[in-house]
Write a protein that holds these residues in place. Structure first.
Motif, PDB file in Angstrom:
ATOM      1  N   SER A   1      -8.395   8.324 -17.873  1.00  0.00           N
ATOM      2  CA  SER A   1      -9.347   8.185 -16.788  1.00  0.00           C
ATOM      3  C   SER A   1      -8.574   8.270 -15.476  1.00  0.00           C
ATOM      4  CB  SER A   1     -10.044   6.828 -16.904  1.00  0.00           C
ATOM      5  OG  SER A   1     -10.982   6.645 -15.882  1.00  0.00           O
ATOM      6  N   LEU A   2      -9.168   8.894 -14.483  1.00  0.00           N
ATOM      7  CA  LEU A   2      -8.531   8.919 -13.166  1.00  0.00           C
ATOM      8  C   LEU A   2      -9.557   9.199 -12.097  1.00  0.00           C
ATOM      9  CD1 LEU A   2      -7.889  12.137 -12.082  1.00  0.00           C
ATOM     10  CD2 LEU A   2      -6.411  11.978 -14.045  1.00  0.00           C
ATOM     11  N   GLY A   3      -9.239   8.776 -10.890  1.00  0.00           N
ATOM     12  CA  GLY A   3     -10.146   8.983  -9.768  1.00  0.00           C
ATOM     13  C   GLY A   3      -9.504   8.544  -8.474  1.00  0.00           C
ATOM     14  N   HIS A   4     -10.208   8.786  -7.389  1.00  0.00           N
ATOM     15  CA  HIS A   4      -9.713   8.408  -6.077  1.00  0.00           C
ATOM     16  C   HIS A   4      -9.667   6.883  -5.942  1.00  0.00           C
ATOM     17  CE1 HIS A   4     -11.031  12.578  -5.001  1.00  0.00           C
ATOM     18  NE2 HIS A   4      -9.823  12.530  -4.481  1.00  0.00           N
ATOM     19  N   ASP A   5      -8.663   6.394  -5.225  1.00  0.00           N
ATOM     20  CA  ASP A   5      -8.520   4.971  -4.939  1.00  0.00           C
ATOM     21  C   ASP A   5      -9.375   4.667  -3.713  1.00  0.00           C
ATOM     22  OD1 ASP A   5      -7.765   2.395  -4.353  1.00  0.00           O
ATOM     23  OD2 ASP A   5      -5.614   2.775  -4.501  1.00  0.00           O
ATOM     24  N   LEU A   6     -10.489   3.980  -3.915  1.00  0.00           N
ATOM     25  CA  LEU A   6     -11.459   3.768  -2.846  1.00  0.00           C
ATOM     26  C   LEU A   6     -11.016   2.734  -1.816  1.00  0.00           C
ATOM     27  CD1 LEU A   6     -14.780   4.011  -4.856  1.00  0.00           C
ATOM     28  CD2 LEU A   6     -13.570   5.781  -3.575  1.00  0.00           C
TER      29      LEU A   6
ATOM     30  N   ALA B   1     -10.593  20.306 -10.092  1.00  0.00           N
ATOM     31  CA  ALA B   1     -11.599  20.608  -9.073  1.00  0.00           C
ATOM     32  C   ALA B   1     -11.663  19.552  -7.976  1.00  0.00           C
ATOM     33  CB  ALA B   1     -12.981  20.740  -9.729  1.00  0.00           C
ATOM     34  N   SER B   2     -11.231  18.329  -8.253  1.00  0.00           N
ATOM     35  CA  SER B   2     -11.454  17.218  -7.331  1.00  0.00           C
ATOM     36  C   SER B   2     -10.231  16.728  -6.577  1.00  0.00           C
ATOM     37  CB  SER B   2     -12.016  16.013  -8.104  1.00  0.00           C
ATOM     38  OG  SER B   2     -13.195  16.359  -8.776  1.00  0.00           O
ATOM     39  N   LEU B   3      -9.047  16.891  -7.146  1.00  0.00           N
ATOM     40  CA  LEU B   3      -7.861  16.255  -6.581  1.00  0.00           C
ATOM     41  C   LEU B   3      -6.975  17.242  -5.831  1.00  0.00           C
ATOM     42  CD1 LEU B   3      -6.927  14.020  -9.642  1.00  0.00           C
ATOM     43  CD2 LEU B   3      -8.325  13.413  -7.650  1.00  0.00           C
ATOM     44  N   ARG B   4      -6.326  16.749  -4.790  1.00  0.00           N
ATOM     45  CA  ARG B   4      -5.416  17.559  -3.975  1.00  0.00           C
ATOM     46  C   ARG B   4      -4.167  16.754  -3.663  1.00  0.00           C
ATOM     47  NH1 ARG B   4      -8.142  20.594  -5.815  1.00  0.00           N
ATOM     48  NH2 ARG B   4      -9.799  21.830  -4.949  1.00  0.00           N
ATOM     49  N   ARG B   5      -3.135  17.459  -3.271  1.00  0.00           N
ATOM     50  CA  ARG B   5      -1.885  16.828  -2.859  1.00  0.00           C
ATOM     51  C   ARG B   5      -2.170  15.835  -1.737  1.00  0.00           C
ATOM     52  NH1 ARG B   5       2.995  19.218   0.518  1.00  0.00           N
ATOM     53  NH2 ARG B   5       4.534  17.655  -0.039  1.00  0.00           N
ATOM     54  N   GLY B   6      -1.568  14.652  -1.824  1.00  0.00           N
ATOM     55  CA  GLY B   6      -1.746  13.619  -0.809  1.00  0.00           C
ATOM     56  C   GLY B   6      -2.849  12.627  -1.121  1.00  0.00           C
ATOM     57  N   ASP B   7      -3.762  12.958  -2.052  1.00  0.00           N
ATOM     58  CA  ASP B   7      -4.845  12.033  -2.401  1.00  0.00           C
ATOM     59  C   ASP B   7      -4.276  10.766  -3.030  1.00  0.00           C
ATOM     60  OD1 ASP B   7      -6.661  13.912  -1.543  1.00  0.00           O
ATOM     61  OD2 ASP B   7      -7.464  14.364  -3.536  1.00  0.00           O
ATOM     62  N   ARG B   8      -4.863   9.650  -2.667  1.00  0.00           N
ATOM     63  CA  ARG B   8      -4.517   8.367  -3.286  1.00  0.00           C
ATOM     64  C   ARG B   8      -5.418   8.212  -4.508  1.00  0.00           C
ATOM     65  NH1 ARG B   8      -0.466   4.418  -2.751  1.00  0.00           N
ATOM     66  NH2 ARG B   8      -1.333   2.464  -3.470  1.00  0.00           N
ATOM     67  N   VAL B   9      -4.828   7.999  -5.701  1.00  0.00           N
ATOM     68  CA  VAL B   9      -5.590   7.950  -6.941  1.00  0.00           C
ATOM     69  C   VAL B   9      -5.206   6.752  -7.795  1.00  0.00           C
ATOM     70  CG1 VAL B   9      -6.000  10.442  -7.060  1.00  0.00           C
ATOM     71  CG2 VAL B   9      -3.967   9.474  -8.132  1.00  0.00           C
ATOM     72  N   VAL B  10      -6.075   6.453  -8.746  1.00  0.00           N
ATOM     73  CA  VAL B  10      -5.825   5.462  -9.788  1.00  0.00           C
ATOM     74  C   VAL B  10      -5.832   6.233 -11.103  1.00  0.00           C
ATOM     75  CG1 VAL B  10      -6.669   3.391 -10.947  1.00  0.00           C
ATOM     76  CG2 VAL B  10      -7.023   3.675  -8.486  1.00  0.00           C
ATOM     77  N   VAL B  11      -4.790   6.059 -11.903  1.00  0.00           N
ATOM     78  CA  VAL B  11      -4.664   6.754 -13.184  1.00  0.00           C
ATOM     79  C   VAL B  11      -4.537   5.715 -14.295  1.00  0.00           C
ATOM     80  CG1 VAL B  11      -3.285   8.365 -14.555  1.00  0.00           C
ATOM     81  CG2 VAL B  11      -3.493   8.703 -12.086  1.00  0.00           C
ATOM     82  N   VAL B  12      -5.345   5.866 -15.330  1.00  0.00           N
ATOM     83  CA  VAL B  12      -5.238   5.026 -16.526  1.00  0.00           C
ATOM     84  C   VAL B  12      -4.944   5.960 -17.682  1.00  0.00           C
ATOM     85  CG1 VAL B  12      -6.432   3.439 -18.081  1.00  0.00           C
ATOM     86  CG2 VAL B  12      -6.915   3.386 -15.619  1.00  0.00           C
ATOM     87  N   GLY B  13      -3.913   5.653 -18.448  1.00  0.00           N
ATOM     88  CA  GLY B  13      -3.573   6.528 -19.561  1.00  0.00           C
ATOM     89  C   GLY B  13      -2.469   5.966 -20.428  1.00  0.00           C
ATOM     90  N   ARG B  14      -1.971   6.825 -21.295  1.00  0.00           N
ATOM     91  CA  ARG B  14      -0.912   6.437 -22.232  1.00  0.00           C
ATOM     92  C   ARG B  14       0.438   6.867 -21.666  1.00  0.00           C
ATOM     93  NH1 ARG B  14      -4.968   8.648 -24.336  1.00  0.00           N
ATOM     94  NH2 ARG B  14      -4.003  10.660 -24.739  1.00  0.00           N
ATOM     95  N   LEU B  15       1.337   5.904 -21.559  1.00  0.00           N
ATOM     96  CA  LEU B  15       2.678   6.144 -21.026  1.00  0.00           C
ATOM     97  C   LEU B  15       3.586   6.663 -22.134  1.00  0.00           C
ATOM     98  CD1 LEU B  15       4.802   5.841 -18.742  1.00  0.00           C
ATOM     99  CD2 LEU B  15       5.202   3.530 -19.636  1.00  0.00           C
ATOM    100  N   ARG B  16       4.324   7.721 -21.814  1.00  0.00           N
ATOM    101  CA  ARG B  16       5.350   8.242 -22.724  1.00  0.00           C
ATOM    102  C   ARG B  16       6.641   8.401 -21.929  1.00  0.00           C
ATOM    103  NH1 ARG B  16       3.699  13.585 -25.133  1.00  0.00           N
ATOM    104  NH2 ARG B  16       2.878  13.916 -23.069  1.00  0.00           N
TER     105      ARG B  16
END
Length: 173
Positions: free
Chosen positions: A102-107, A67-82
């Motif tokens: 966790s993830l969200g826009h990079d302010l 609902a919140s993210l779109r192509r081109g948005d700058r984000v911060v993602v925290v998660g488990r790498l595989r």
């Protein structure tokens, strides 16, 4: 591999929403992360190589990401790498996938407005007589008026709790 990773980057594809047979929502998108460095010899910023990640967000995080993210948005993602090895008839390689916690826009790059999802909040349990009340927290220290150096407001000495307190009008701050 299940290492925790934090990545900043740009969303390269609009998030896609899928629902599994058991009803779990999954939002996924591609993330491009490029590090920049300052080249002293050229006296300019230089772009490094781009790292590509497939990001998946599950359940409520997936719904909110979709609902919140779109192509081109700058984000911060925290998660488990595989890291996964893949192979086709003509190519083989590795892919980096992140299961987002966790993830969200990079302010650093813009602003956003947060809207709490009230349906996701659990109701608070009713208080029962068997529950013990929360302990009363008393201040650890107060300023003693006779030793306060009013010329330097940040160096006022502290004394243990129980010492005579100062009226709010007398506090040097």
């Amino acid at each position: 591999m299940g290492d925790t990773i934090t990545v900043t980057g740009n969303i390269a594809s609009d998030p896609e929403r899928r629902v599994t047979a058991s009803g779990i929502v999954i939002a996924s998108f591609r993330l491009a992360s490029r590090q920049r460095r300052f080249d002293r010899s050229a006296n300019a910023w230089v772009d490094g190589d781009t790292n590509w990640y497939s990001v998946s967000a599950f359940r409520a995080l997936g719904e909110h990401a979709y609902a919140s993210l779109r192509r081109g948005d700058r984000v911060v993602v925290v998660g488990r790498l595989r890291l996964r090895e893949w192979e086709t008839a003509t190519k083989k390689g590795w892919s980096a996938e992140i299961d987002a916690d966790s993830l969200g826009h990079d302010l650093l790059w813009g602003t956003t407005t947060f809207q709490r999802d009230e349906s996701a909040r659990a109701p608070r349990p009713a208080a029962s007589a068997e529950q013990t009340p929360a302990p009363v927290v008393e201040p650890v220290a107060t300023v003693r008026p006779e030793t306060a150096d009013l010329s330097d407001r940040w160096s006022a000495p502290l004394v243990p709790s129980g010492a005579p307190a100062i009226d709010a009008d007398e506090i040097p701050f």
